[in-house]
Scaffold this active site. Structure first.
Site, PDB file in Angstrom:
ATOM      1  CG  HIS A  65      14.638   0.850   2.393  1.00  0.00           C
ATOM      2  ND1 HIS A  65      15.563   1.442   1.561  1.00  0.00           N
ATOM      3  CD2 HIS A  65      13.590   0.512   1.617  1.00  0.00           C
ATOM      4  CE1 HIS A  65      15.083   1.459   0.328  1.00  0.00           C
ATOM      5  NE2 HIS A  65      13.888   0.903   0.336  1.00  0.00           N
ATOM      6  CG  HIS A  80      10.914  -3.171   1.062  1.00  0.00           C
ATOM      7  ND1 HIS A  80      10.207  -2.425   1.984  1.00  0.00           N
ATOM      8  CD2 HIS A  80      11.331  -2.311   0.113  1.00  0.00           C
ATOM      9  CE1 HIS A  80      10.198  -1.160   1.585  1.00  0.00           C
ATOM     10  NE2 HIS A  80      10.867  -1.064   0.445  1.00  0.00           N
TER      11      HIS A  80
END
Length: 155
Positions: A65, A80
């Site tokens: 992620h 992110h």
């Protein structure tokens, strides 16, 4: 002669097709409050995340992620993917790079299944921050951007 003393500008391209927005638009106080650093976010039009600069992959989170890379000029960049997506434990994410790998602008880093994020009620915003940026000014180019277009310039 005077060019020697000119401040160098670093250009950061958008890592994904979509709408470039300011960090204040991110629905997370850690990012919107710039606690992780200055930067920008992109509301993605697709799930293909590409390298915004030439550099080296420093780290990839096991859940895919997020990742960090070091630009050729030494700038650290954190990308992110989504909010609270660490909870998905890597489901919906595929990595195409590994730590220590050199990348060029536009190389595919990670693919994220935006439909899977929506099904799991996760915000799909892509956040790009510069955690250790100091003594530089940032200019964000807001609006719809395609891969390769400059999203931010640091001086």
């Amino acid at each position: 002669m005077f060019g020697l003393f000119k401040n160098k500008t670093s250009e950061i391209t958008t890592p994904v097709n979509g709408l470039v927005v300011g960090l204040q638009e991110v629905n997370d106080p850690v990012f919107s409050g710039k606690m992780m650093g200055e930067g920008f976010a992109v509301k993605p039009a697709d799930g293909k995340i590409h390298a915004p600069v030439k550099g080296t992959i420093k780290s990839i989170f096991p859940s895919f992620h997020a990742l960090t890379l070091e630009a050729a000029d030494g700038l650290d960049i954190l990308i992110h993917l989504g909010l609270d997506t660490v909870e998905l434990d890597g489901n919906g994410f595929s990595s195409f790079v590994q730590e220590g790998q050199k990348v060029d602008v536009g190389d595919l880093l990670i693919q994220v299944d935006l439909d899977f994020l929506a099904q799991n009620e996760k915000d799909d915003i892509v956040i790009v921050v510069f955690p250790e940026m100091q003594n530089k000014k940032i200019q964000i180019n807001l609006g719809e951007k395609q891969l390769g277009e400059v999203a931010a310039a640091l001086k």
